[in-house]
Design a protein around this motif. Structure first.
Motif, PDB file in Angstrom:
ATOM      1  N   TRP A   1       0.758  -1.287   0.196  1.00  0.00           N
ATOM      2  CA  TRP A   1       0.068  -0.101   0.086  1.00  0.00           C
ATOM      3  C   TRP A   1       0.944   1.453  -0.082  1.00  0.00           C
ATOM      4  O   TRP A   1       0.346   2.361  -0.186  1.00  0.00           O
ATOM      5  N   ASP A   2       2.311   1.168   0.062  1.00  0.00           N
ATOM      6  CA  ASP A   2       3.018   2.324   0.229  1.00  0.00           C
ATOM      7  C   ASP A   2       3.478   2.898  -1.284  1.00  0.00           C
ATOM      8  O   ASP A   2       3.134   2.260  -2.151  1.00  0.00           O
ATOM      9  N   SER A   3       4.114   4.233  -1.256  1.00  0.00           N
ATOM     10  CA  SER A   3       4.504   4.633  -2.359  1.00  0.00           C
ATOM     11  C   SER A   3       5.309   3.854  -3.539  1.00  0.00           C
ATOM     12  O   SER A   3       4.935   3.755  -4.793  1.00  0.00           O
TER      13      SER A   3
ATOM     14  N   TYR B   1      -2.552   5.686   2.404  1.00  0.00           N
ATOM     15  CA  TYR B   1      -2.770   4.402   3.288  1.00  0.00           C
ATOM     16  C   TYR B   1      -2.575   5.058   4.466  1.00  0.00           C
ATOM     17  O   TYR B   1      -3.121   4.304   5.578  1.00  0.00           O
ATOM     18  N   ARG B   2      -1.879   6.225   4.933  1.00  0.00           N
ATOM     19  CA  ARG B   2      -1.583   6.322   6.148  1.00  0.00           C
ATOM     20  C   ARG B   2      -2.954   6.868   7.141  1.00  0.00           C
ATOM     21  O   ARG B   2      -3.229   6.731   8.247  1.00  0.00           O
ATOM     22  N   ILE B   3      -3.879   7.490   6.203  1.00  0.00           N
ATOM     23  CA  ILE B   3      -5.127   7.667   6.727  1.00  0.00           C
ATOM     24  C   ILE B   3      -6.078   6.373   6.610  1.00  0.00           C
ATOM     25  O   ILE B   3      -7.535   6.718   6.947  1.00  0.00           O
ATOM     26  N   GLY B   4      -5.578   5.294   5.921  1.00  0.00           N
ATOM     27  CA  GLY B   4      -6.403   4.238   5.819  1.00  0.00           C
ATOM     28  C   GLY B   4      -7.389   4.202   4.566  1.00  0.00           C
ATOM     29  O   GLY B   4      -8.603   3.630   4.645  1.00  0.00           O
TER      30      GLY B   4
ATOM     31  N   LYS C   1      -5.041  15.233   1.999  1.00  0.00           N
ATOM     32  CA  LYS C   1      -4.855  13.975   3.056  1.00  0.00           C
ATOM     33  C   LYS C   1      -3.191  14.340   3.530  1.00  0.00           C
ATOM     34  O   LYS C   1      -3.102  13.770   4.856  1.00  0.00           O
ATOM     35  N   LYS C   2      -2.252  14.449   2.976  1.00  0.00           N
ATOM     36  CA  LYS C   2      -0.936  14.569   3.381  1.00  0.00           C
ATOM     37  C   LYS C   2      -1.084  15.686   4.535  1.00  0.00           C
ATOM     38  O   LYS C   2      -0.439  15.702   5.471  1.00  0.00           O
ATOM     39  N   LYS C   3      -1.844  16.622   4.389  1.00  0.00           N
ATOM     40  CA  LYS C   3      -1.782  17.863   5.507  1.00  0.00           C
ATOM     41  C   LYS C   3      -2.509  17.224   6.860  1.00  0.00           C
ATOM     42  O   LYS C   3      -1.888  17.571   7.863  1.00  0.00           O
TER      43      LYS C   3
ATOM     44  N   THR D   1       7.046   5.197  23.256  1.00  0.00           N
ATOM     45  CA  THR D   1       6.037   4.386  23.182  1.00  0.00           C
ATOM     46  C   THR D   1       5.025   5.648  22.500  1.00  0.00           C
ATOM     47  O   THR D   1       4.937   6.756  23.054  1.00  0.00           O
ATOM     48  N   ILE D   2       4.250   5.087  21.248  1.00  0.00           N
ATOM     49  CA  ILE D   2       3.688   6.304  20.646  1.00  0.00           C
ATOM     50  C   ILE D   2       2.300   5.465  20.033  1.00  0.00           C
ATOM     51  O   ILE D   2       1.894   4.510  19.851  1.00  0.00           O
ATOM     52  N   GLU D   3       1.161   6.413  20.332  1.00  0.00           N
ATOM     53  CA  GLU D   3      -0.052   5.937  19.816  1.00  0.00           C
ATOM     54  C   GLU D   3      -0.739   6.876  18.943  1.00  0.00           C
ATOM     55  O   GLU D   3      -0.893   8.320  19.034  1.00  0.00           O
ATOM     56  N   SER D   4      -1.583   6.237  17.803  1.00  0.00           N
ATOM     57  CA  SER D   4      -2.182   7.324  16.968  1.00  0.00           C
ATOM     58  C   SER D   4      -3.593   6.443  16.060  1.00  0.00           C
ATOM     59  O   SER D   4      -3.286   5.096  16.332  1.00  0.00           O
ATOM     60  N   LYS D   5      -4.463   6.955  15.377  1.00  0.00           N
ATOM     61  CA  LYS D   5      -5.222   6.279  14.694  1.00  0.00           C
ATOM     62  C   LYS D   5      -4.811   6.366  13.276  1.00  0.00           C
ATOM     63  O   LYS D   5      -5.378   5.628  12.496  1.00  0.00           O
ATOM     64  N   TYR D   6      -3.687   7.039  12.662  1.00  0.00           N
ATOM     65  CA  TYR D   6      -3.259   6.852  11.656  1.00  0.00           C
ATOM     66  C   TYR D   6      -1.944   5.867  11.460  1.00  0.00           C
ATOM     67  O   TYR D   6      -1.571   5.588  12.451  1.00  0.00           O
ATOM     68  N   TYR D   7      -1.988   4.967  10.258  1.00  0.00           N
ATOM     69  CA  TYR D   7      -0.727   4.327   9.925  1.00  0.00           C
ATOM     70  C   TYR D   7       0.467   4.932   9.705  1.00  0.00           C
ATOM     71  O   TYR D   7       0.894   5.337   8.553  1.00  0.00           O
ATOM     72  N   ILE D   8       1.078   5.427  10.946  1.00  0.00           N
ATOM     73  CA  ILE D   8       2.253   6.295  10.737  1.00  0.00           C
ATOM     74  C   ILE D   8       3.522   5.840  11.365  1.00  0.00           C
ATOM     75  O   ILE D   8       4.482   6.412  11.758  1.00  0.00           O
TER      76      ILE D   8
END
Ligand SMILES: [Mn+2]
Length: 336
Positions: free
Chosen positions: A14-16, A181-184, A215-217, A243-250
């Motif tokens: 799914w990446d570039s 993909y980062r925002i799914g 989306k990049k913004k 340790t990091i958490e987020s709803k994005y795939y980053i």
């Protein structure tokens, strides 16, 4: 050789790099009059369960091509069985070498990863196409500014000069594409394959793509915030642990940014994905070779992958802490 398969399913990362590879391959197959189907695995997962098999079955392909997506040999077997078609792999990730005639991965065959910084580069060699914008997008996506250290940089630079392109602009475009993909956004990922084909060699036009810019913004804002996180500890003076958490795939983007901030260290990030998707432990270093770390972890039955400079465990979130401890242990055993 590909001409003997009238219908081909393309399963792509799914990446570039995966998207640019799929775009180049689809274009070539279309020119042969071959019908294609684009398949994106479930983001964040690297195994057979991530692949929508029923979609492939419905298409009844004569061949399945897996691009830039490292599956273990037994998963390739199962894919072949489920699809009732041979599976071809085109990739540059470190992986076990299956006994398959249709397996094109020079890195898994033992060639140095620096010579194959992207799957687009493997494809370029395989399909004998020129070094074009999409080939460069793959390298920019996987290597970023560090591409300047690969032995093929001379070739890249020559193309940049001829086309009057700027490497940072190509990195920017790769990040715009990655924001899908980062925002799914699965539809966005598939659409990007065709959009890249339509943009062809017009870098300036692609950089103005409104959908990707929007989306990049969103993604940039989140990454900027999270990259300020302080490490929870330092091990042996070399390993920085976060340790990091987020709803994005980053997870991969954050680890890369943190590693750039600390080029003489090894950055380890325990990444908790909020909402759907697995948790990860990522390790990245620009100084130490992490290939052995990957081997050590795979011997311990972890779902692990990566390259010389990056090791990544995918785990269910309950086992994140254990995976973090084991990653640190494996790195200590690698660099001692
Ligand atoms: Mn790649």
């Amino acid at each position: 050789m590909l001409r003997s398969y009238p219908r081909i399913s393309i399963v792509f990362h799914w990446d570039s790099d995966g998207i640019a590879s799929a775009s180049l391959l689809k274009e070539t197959l279309l020119s042969y009059g071959i019908e294609t189907q684009l398949i994106v695995p479930t983001i964040g997962y690297y195994n057979i369960d991530a692949i929508p098999l029923s979609k492939i079955k419905d298409f009844t392909p004569h061949l399945v091509i897996v691009l830039d997506y490292a599956l273990k040999p037994w998963d390739l077997e199962q894919l072949e069985y489920e699809a009732s078609a041979p599976v071809m792999v085109i990739d540059h990730h470190l992986n076990q070498l299956p006994e398959k005639p249709l397996y094109h991965n020079p890195v898994a065959r033992g060639l140095p990863g620096e010579l194959y910084p992207s799957t687009t580069w493997v494809l370029q060699e395989l399909l004998r196409i020129d070094v074009n914008l999409r080939v460069l997008i793959g390298i920019a996506g996987d290597r970023g500014v560090k591409a300047e250290e690969t032995p093929i940089w001379d070739t890249i630079e020559q193309t940049l000069r001829n086309r009057k392109w700027n490497w940072n602009k190509i990195i920017e475009l790769a990040e715009m594409i990655d924001s899908n993909y980062r925002i799914g956004d699965y539809e966005g990922i598939t659409r990007a394959v065709d959009k890249l084909a339509a943009y062809g060699e017009s870098l300036e036009e692609a950089l103005k793509d409104q959908e990707w810019l929007r989306k990049k913004k969103l993604v940039d804002k989140e990454i900027e915030k999270l990259v300020q996180t302080q490490p929870i500890k330092t091990v042996d003076n070399k390993i920085l642990v976060y340790t990091i958490e987020s709803k994005y795939y980053i997870a991969s983007a954050i680890t890369r940014k943190l590693a750039l901030k600390h080029p003489d260290k090894i950055v380890v990030v325990a990444y908790k994905h909020l909402g759907e998707g697995p948790c990860h432990v990522y390790a990245r270093s620009w100084k130490h070779d992490l290939s052995t770390t990957i081997t050590l972890l795979s011997l311990r039955d972890y779902e692990v992958g990566g390259k010389k400079e990056v090791a990544a465990i995918t785990t269910n979130c309950e086992q994140l802490n254990q995976a973090l401890q084991d990653m640190i242990e494996a790195i200590r055993n690698t660099i001692k």
